[in-house]
Design an enzyme around this catalytic site. Sequence first.
Site, PDB file in Angstrom:
ATOM      1  N   ASP A  34      -6.658 -17.825   0.543  1.00 35.61           N
ATOM      2  CA  ASP A  34      -7.043 -17.071  -0.656  1.00 35.61           C
ATOM      3  C   ASP A  34      -8.375 -17.579  -1.207  1.00 35.61           C
ATOM      4  O   ASP A  34      -9.223 -16.814  -1.632  1.00 35.61           O
ATOM      5  CB  ASP A  34      -5.981 -17.234  -1.751  1.00 35.61           C
ATOM      6  CG  ASP A  34      -4.719 -16.473  -1.400  1.00 35.61           C
ATOM      7  OD1 ASP A  34      -4.740 -15.763  -0.374  1.00 35.61           O
ATOM      8  OD2 ASP A  34      -3.725 -16.597  -2.140  1.00 35.61           O
ATOM      9  N   GLU A  36     -10.924 -18.974   0.266  1.00 38.32           N
ATOM     10  CA  GLU A  36     -12.081 -18.548   1.043  1.00 38.32           C
ATOM     11  C   GLU A  36     -12.413 -17.081   0.743  1.00 38.32           C
ATOM     12  O   GLU A  36     -13.568 -16.712   0.576  1.00 38.32           O
ATOM     13  CB  GLU A  36     -11.730 -18.715   2.520  1.00 38.32           C
ATOM     14  CG  GLU A  36     -12.917 -18.949   3.417  1.00 38.32           C
ATOM     15  CD  GLU A  36     -12.444 -19.172   4.838  1.00 38.32           C
ATOM     16  OE1 GLU A  36     -13.020 -18.561   5.740  1.00 38.32           O
ATOM     17  OE2 GLU A  36     -11.466 -19.930   5.034  1.00 38.32           O
ATOM     18  N   TYR A  37     -11.344 -16.282   0.662  1.00 43.87           N
ATOM     19  CA  TYR A  37     -11.489 -14.869   0.354  1.00 43.87           C
ATOM     20  C   TYR A  37     -12.155 -14.687  -1.011  1.00 43.87           C
ATOM     21  O   TYR A  37     -13.107 -13.923  -1.169  1.00 43.87           O
ATOM     22  CB  TYR A  37     -10.112 -14.207   0.392  1.00 43.87           C
ATOM     23  CG  TYR A  37     -10.115 -12.727   0.120  1.00 43.87           C
ATOM     24  CD1 TYR A  37     -10.257 -11.810   1.154  1.00 43.87           C
ATOM     25  CD2 TYR A  37      -9.954 -12.245  -1.175  1.00 43.87           C
ATOM     26  CE1 TYR A  37     -10.257 -10.454   0.906  1.00 43.87           C
ATOM     27  CE2 TYR A  37      -9.961 -10.891  -1.433  1.00 43.87           C
ATOM     28  CZ  TYR A  37     -10.107  -9.994  -0.392  1.00 43.87           C
ATOM     29  OH  TYR A  37     -10.104  -8.649  -0.643  1.00 43.87           O
ATOM     30  N   ASP A  38     -11.638 -15.438  -1.984  1.00 42.45           N
ATOM     31  CA  ASP A  38     -12.195 -15.351  -3.338  1.00 42.45           C
ATOM     32  C   ASP A  38     -13.673 -15.730  -3.352  1.00 42.45           C
ATOM     33  O   ASP A  38     -14.472 -15.144  -4.081  1.00 42.45           O
ATOM     34  CB  ASP A  38     -11.415 -16.258  -4.295  1.00 42.45           C
ATOM     35  CG  ASP A  38      -9.987 -15.769  -4.488  1.00 42.45           C
ATOM     36  OD1 ASP A  38      -9.713 -14.605  -4.136  1.00 42.45           O
ATOM     37  OD2 ASP A  38      -9.147 -16.553  -4.981  1.00 42.45           O
ATOM     38  N   SER A  83       7.216  19.984   2.059  1.00 37.68           N
ATOM     39  CA  SER A  83       8.320  19.158   1.564  1.00 37.68           C
ATOM     40  C   SER A  83       9.275  18.885   2.711  1.00 37.68           C
ATOM     41  O   SER A  83       9.108  19.407   3.814  1.00 37.68           O
ATOM     42  CB  SER A  83       9.023  19.838   0.396  1.00 37.68           C
ATOM     43  OG  SER A  83       9.421  21.129   0.788  1.00 37.68           O
ATOM     44  N   LEU A  84      10.267  18.062   2.449  1.00 43.15           N
ATOM     45  CA  LEU A  84      11.157  17.594   3.498  1.00 43.15           C
ATOM     46  C   LEU A  84      12.554  18.141   3.292  1.00 43.15           C
ATOM     47  O   LEU A  84      13.085  18.080   2.188  1.00 43.15           O
ATOM     48  CB  LEU A  84      11.258  16.072   3.415  1.00 43.15           C
ATOM     49  CG  LEU A  84      10.382  15.210   4.313  1.00 43.15           C
ATOM     50  CD1 LEU A  84      10.589  13.752   3.970  1.00 43.15           C
ATOM     51  CD2 LEU A  84      10.706  15.466   5.773  1.00 43.15           C
ATOM     52  N   LYS A 116      12.281   6.060   4.552  1.00 41.56           N
ATOM     53  CA  LYS A 116      11.830   7.017   3.548  1.00 41.56           C
ATOM     54  C   LYS A 116      11.605   6.268   2.235  1.00 41.56           C
ATOM     55  O   LYS A 116      12.558   5.889   1.551  1.00 41.56           O
ATOM     56  CB  LYS A 116      12.859   8.127   3.358  1.00 41.56           C
ATOM     57  CG  LYS A 116      12.382   9.179   2.372  1.00 41.56           C
ATOM     58  CD  LYS A 116      13.317  10.362   2.322  1.00 41.56           C
ATOM     59  CE  LYS A 116      12.763  11.465   1.446  1.00 41.56           C
ATOM     60  NZ  LYS A 116      12.524  11.034   0.065  1.00 41.56           N
ATOM     61  N   ARG A 137       0.905  14.944  -4.903  1.00 42.47           N
ATOM     62  CA  ARG A 137       1.328  16.101  -4.138  1.00 42.47           C
ATOM     63  C   ARG A 137       1.270  17.382  -4.970  1.00 42.47           C
ATOM     64  O   ARG A 137       0.907  18.441  -4.467  1.00 42.47           O
ATOM     65  CB  ARG A 137       2.745  15.870  -3.617  1.00 42.47           C
ATOM     66  CG  ARG A 137       3.289  17.015  -2.813  1.00 42.47           C
ATOM     67  CD  ARG A 137       4.582  16.648  -2.127  1.00 42.47           C
ATOM     68  NE  ARG A 137       5.130  17.827  -1.479  1.00 42.47           N
ATOM     69  CZ  ARG A 137       5.840  18.761  -2.085  1.00 42.47           C
ATOM     70  NH1 ARG A 137       6.114  18.627  -3.362  1.00 42.47           N
ATOM     71  NH2 ARG A 137       6.289  19.803  -1.441  1.00 42.47           N
ATOM     72  N   CYS A 426      31.922 -19.770 -28.167  1.00 43.53           N
ATOM     73  CA  CYS A 426      33.068 -20.080 -29.008  1.00 43.53           C
ATOM     74  C   CYS A 426      33.106 -21.585 -29.139  1.00 43.53           C
ATOM     75  O   CYS A 426      32.962 -22.310 -28.152  1.00 43.53           O
ATOM     76  CB  CYS A 426      34.332 -19.570 -28.318  1.00 43.53           C
ATOM     77  SG  CYS A 426      35.829 -20.450 -28.791  1.00 43.53           S
TER      78      CYS A 426
HETATM   79  O1  D41 Z   1       8.477   7.781   3.201  1.00 44.16           O
HETATM   80  C1  D41 Z   1       8.469   8.936   2.752  1.00 44.16           C
HETATM   81  N1  D41 Z   1       8.800   9.137   1.502  1.00 44.16           N
HETATM   82  C2  D41 Z   1       8.066  10.106   3.589  1.00 44.16           C
HETATM   83  C3  D41 Z   1       7.793  11.344   2.983  1.00 44.16           C
HETATM   84  C4  D41 Z   1       7.935  10.009   4.986  1.00 44.16           C
HETATM   85  N2  D41 Z   1       8.159   8.832   5.606  1.00 44.16           N
HETATM   86  N3  D41 Z   1       7.588  11.088   5.717  1.00 44.16           N
HETATM   87  C5  D41 Z   1       7.327  12.284   5.140  1.00 44.16           C
HETATM   88  N4  D41 Z   1       6.980  13.310   5.911  1.00 44.16           N
HETATM   89  C6  D41 Z   1       6.732  14.498   5.372  1.00 44.16           C
HETATM   90  C7  D41 Z   1       6.353  15.623   6.268  1.00 44.16           C
HETATM   91  C8  D41 Z   1       7.229  15.683   7.477  1.00 44.16           C
HETATM   92  C9  D41 Z   1       6.473  16.925   5.540  1.00 44.16           C
HETATM   93  C10 D41 Z   1       4.943  15.436   6.695  1.00 44.16           C
HETATM   94  C11 D41 Z   1       7.430  12.449   3.727  1.00 44.16           C
HETATM   95  C12 D41 Z   1       7.139  13.743   3.213  1.00 44.16           C
HETATM   96  N5  D41 Z   1       6.795  14.733   4.060  1.00 44.16           N
HETATM   97  C13 D41 Z   1       7.173  14.098   1.802  1.00 44.16           C
HETATM   98  N6  D41 Z   1       7.152  13.252   0.777  1.00 44.16           N
HETATM   99  C14 D41 Z   1       7.214  13.961  -0.338  1.00 44.16           C
HETATM  100  C15 D41 Z   1       7.274  15.264  -0.044  1.00 44.16           C
HETATM  101  C16 D41 Z   1       7.242  15.352   1.309  1.00 44.16           C
END
Ligand code: D41
Length: 672
Positions: A34, A36-38, A83-84, A116, A137, A426
């Site tokens: 750290d 050296e980095y600093d 979305s997923l 996730k 997003r 108590c």
């Molecule tokens: O780690 C996550 N939260 C995560 C979110 C992930 N590992 N992969 C993701 N892949 C996608 C797609 C497949 C649609 C590209 C995501 C999300 N979407 C996502 N996070 C929030 C909305 C969508």
Amino acid sequence: MQLEQAIKKAYALRQLITHYNYQYYVLDTPSVMDYEYDQLMRELIDIETEFPETINSNSPTQRVGVSPVIKFQEVKHLLPMLSLANAFNEEELHSFNTRIKQELCVDTIEFSGETKFDGLAVNVLYENGLLITAATRGDGSLGEDVTHNVRTIQQVPLSLIGENIPLSLEVRGEVVMTHKGFAILNNRQRDKGEKVFANPRNAAAGSLRQLDSRVTAERQLSFFAYGIGDYNGNVDLTNHTNILRQLKRWGLPVSTETKRLNNIDECLSYYAKIRTMRSELAHDIDGVVFKVNEIAQQRQLGFVSRAPRWAIAYKFPPLEKMTQLLDIEVQVGRTGALTPVARLLPVKVAGVMITNATLHNFDEIKRKDVRIGDWVYVRRAGDVIPEIVAVIKERRLDVSEFIMPDVCPACGADVVCQDGETVYRCIGGLICSAQKIQAIIHFASRKAMNIDGLGDKLIIQLNESGLINTVADLYLLSQEQLSDLNRMGTKSAKNLITAINKSKNTTLERFVYALGIREVGEATARTIAARYKSIKSIEQATSKELVTIPDIGPITAFNINHFFQQKYNLQIIQSLITAGINWEIKRDTMSLAFGGMVFVLTGSLLIMTRDEAKRRLMLLGGKVTEKVSKKTNYVIYGKNPGSKYDIAIKLGIKTLNEESFMKMIEKEKVEP
Ligand code: D41
């Protein structure tokens, strides 16, 4: 320094710092100290101060803005952020697999698995390798410009590194806060009297939505890339594994838990494995994500209503659930500490039915403003005791503030809260039935006297039926008395008596621990036992003497001394010893006066017998041998010494006559 030279030097420093950042944040293998980095950062700042012309916006010194933004601007993502879809059980995952297999007309599909993250999705745009914008997003097409804040996240490179830097690249990832960062932030918020966050996700969201990046910079946010959006470059990215690997090469942090999975069964094992690791990870995750690995197959599958058909999130059961607080019960512990315990409307959290949660202490109730009747979030992570995370204020109806009782709920004695302590106690001591019972429970517990089969319920029963009032009474119990108890058969009674008798042979450290002196845990008990070696010496130890022992502070010293000053306690110890409790006296001979010394006796001793002399030497840690050698420390000689004396003189070994020997041992005051 000339300007030209300064530009070169600043460039070199930025390259080096970026490289070290990459090793630290992306590869997780720091390569400099750290310090050296600093130093490098300092050097760069100095040059930039002297030659402001050298500054550019992707310099590592330029992460934090100097003034807040006025408002969040809108940003249009080049490609929409999809979305997923979710799966909540194995069946749903299987039908996902079946569906896409049919669509693709294949037997098996290769997936990429990843954790996730429970954070916020952001889109970071790089043009010619330079970070241009970072946006939330939003609705998937339009997000909010949070560039000023994302720039403060050390893990996010301000410029890409490596080869084949694309003309333009949208990096999709998740901004999260570590548990550690979350705890630090909440402590600071609390100290400042500001709002505390319910969980790391909310804290990350709150931090990303700051107008002033100087505030964001003080919070420990992390970033993990999980994919790309728009891409204009010349590296062929044919599958998801490649994409993640290439992102890492360009200097972007990617989860270390990503894995190529050959079929759906491997996906299931991956899910199970990550789930067991869940509580050990630095960040909150709420599941795993499976993505069809081949981009060609992804294209073929396409998407429906803004969610790709080639990806699915397999969610974990939530660690947090909502429930109602039915009551706050106050329990009295062994040392009289009052602990509030939450009684909850039963709720299943991560597979386990929860009915109670800890509230730690009264301060905690005040801080979280928890009231009986409130709806609350309860959290159960790993093996830890469930806890109340936060109150859902929006659902609060007619509830009144909780008041800590001012008398003990068990014995009615006064309750006091010493200055500077958060604990209410108590003052009833062993008059308090709750403390008395807790003391017996502790005494019998596994790490103390280890009385097998003597559980909490039985102890309460024994106490209620008048058979035991103190721990010493345990050793007066008879098999007949026990068999007379409800729910106790002859066999169990016999087993318990055997267990009680067995517990009599113990060690001094267990015995000291079993006494349940405040602040004296196993480790302290061990230290005291090793230092004093007998219960009599411990009883006589002064506070002044006790504090000189490593790891014993003034409070513990006071507690120990105070405990042994109570006549009542001494009586109980005496009764226990009379009942037959005993321990082997282990001597640490090295610490004694003659520890490690070797003696030889020769000639006839007149003041004491040879056996007596031997015994005394051994009591002081000495060893008595027959032959004189270089290892001998002393030769003690009586009348008419033999050849051993001559050898001692020849080898230059010290000799002692009987009188000097007597003086030597008398100085050490060994009881005969
Ligand atoms: O780690 C996550 N939260 C995560 C979110 C992930 N590992 N992969 C993701 N892949 C996608 C797609 C497949 C649609 C590209 C995501 C999300 N979407 C996502 N996070 C929030 C909305 C969508």
